[in-house]
Design an enzyme around this catalytic site. Structure first.
Site, short mmCIF file in Angstrom:
data_model
loop_
_atom_site.label_atom_id
_atom_site.label_comp_id
_atom_site.label_asym_id
_atom_site.label_seq_id
_atom_site.Cartn_x
_atom_site.Cartn_y
_atom_site.Cartn_z
NE ARG A 13 0.51 -16.13 -9.73
CZ ARG A 13 1.18 -15.02 -10.10
NH1 ARG A 13 1.09 -14.10 -9.58
NH2 ARG A 13 2.19 -15.72 -10.85
CG ASP A 14 0.92 -13.77 -13.78
OD1 ASP A 14 1.03 -12.93 -13.00
OD2 ASP A 14 1.94 -13.78 -14.79
CG HIS A 206 6.04 -15.60 -17.49
ND1 HIS A 206 4.98 -16.22 -16.49
CD2 HIS A 206 5.67 -14.41 -17.37
CE1 HIS A 206 4.19 -15.36 -15.91
NE2 HIS A 206 4.59 -14.30 -16.56
CG HIS A 208 3.34 -10.29 -19.39
ND1 HIS A 208 2.30 -9.86 -18.69
CD2 HIS A 208 4.00 -11.07 -18.44
CE1 HIS A 208 2.34 -10.45 -17.39
NE2 HIS A 208 3.28 -11.36 -17.24
CB CYS A 239 2.67 -6.25 -14.42
SG CYS A 239 3.75 -5.93 -13.07
CG ASN A 248 1.30 -14.28 -18.32
OD1 ASN A 248 2.43 -14.33 -18.60
ND2 ASN A 248 0.51 -13.86 -17.50
#
Length: 300
Positions: A13-14, A206, A208, A239, A248
């Protein structure tokens, strides 16, 4: 150290949502199936947002319908509003994810409303999720810095954390959305968040890796008491609202670090190296994982 660390895999997803070329549904399904087989307890599988804003995630329902679910594995979906929540529930998501920025400027640029307004918008979503009996996770964007306003006040992070907990969130993500955080800053923010939430059971890191600090930040978070972390196979992601932000932290790198610390994750690193190599080939670019590259070369 023999403690168990929970890893939430966010690549499907991300990670994939930032790929400009559409990744076909079958590839997304196979990626999730490979991650399931590798032993992840929690996989962020889909996002039920308007395809106008995130076209890469337009096939969320088909993806959720096509995956081979493993009992005990949590399959999560991002739900920005009631329509998204209804779609996620219809797709049998085990956990829904809501999000609020700790930066006022980012909130305005990202979802066109203030932090206060964003929390208010999520009240019915959170209530409906809890009524449906699914897990609710809250993500705090820009907790360590913002591309528009610079530094994020620690008090703002704590304030958003408190509000998300009041909505009923089972877990909170302290997210370094643009990867600018450093170890000392991570510990400062987490110490403050720890005044309103249980760092071991309710808070995840979380991170990056834009400035190459993600692994150092994970160690700092571990020392602070955090036992849940997010990562993305092959370092997928970025992002769309933060110029230059990379993905990430790579799952392979995180597993290599944690296993080297004697920590237990229940995840097969060898299988993840293969998966990282495979998905990188599917999207036509090299893996961003250093450990993944090194371990793949040893196997070649």
């Amino acid at each position: 150290m023999t403690e168990h660390i929970k890893i939430v895999e966010v690549g499907p997803r991300d990670g994939l949502q930032n790929e400009k070329q559409f990744v076909d549904t079958a590839t997304k399904i196979e990626l999730i199936n490979r991650l399931t087989a590798a032993g992840f307890p929690n996989i962020e599988a889909a996002s039920f947002v308007s395809p106008k804003w995130v076209p890469q995630m337009a096939d969320g329902s088909q993806v959720m319908a096509g995956i081979q679910r493993q009992p005990g594995t949590i399959y999560s979906a991002l739900t920005p509003n009631m329509r998204g929540l209804e779609a996620a529930l219809a797709a049998q998501a085990d956990e829904v994810v809501i999000f609020a920025a700790a930066s006022e400027a980012f909130s305005q640029r990202n979802i066109n409303c203030s932090i206060d307004e964003s929390i208010t918008r999520f009240e019915p979503v959170a209530a409906a999720a809890k009524n449906a009996g699914v897990r609710l996770r809250g993500s705090i964007s820009c907790a360590l810095g913002c591309p528009y306003q610079g530094q994020t006040p620690v008090a703002a992070v704590v304030d958003v954390a408190e509000r998300l907990l009041r909505l009923g969130c089972d877990e909170l993500d302290v997210a370094d959305t643009i990867g600018v955080g450093t170890a000392a800053q991570v510990q400062q923010v987490l110490q403050a968040v720890g005044s309103v939430a249980n760092l071991q059971t309710q808070v995840s890191g979380h991170f990056h890796d834009t400035y190459g600090q993600a692994l150092a930040n994970i160690l700092a978070a571990l020392e602070s008491g955090v036992r849940i972390f997010h990562s993305s196979v092959a370092g997928l992601g970025g992002c769309p609202y933060a110029k230059g932000a990379t993905g990430n932290v790579a799952t392979e790198d995180v597993l290599y670090l944690l296993h080297g610390q004697g920590l237990h994750t229940g995840i097969d690193l060898d299988a993840i190296v293969d998966t990282g190599t495979w998905i990188s080939q599917q999207i036509g670019r090299p893996t961003a994982s250093r450990a993944g590259r090194a371990l793949a070369l040893k196997k070649a």
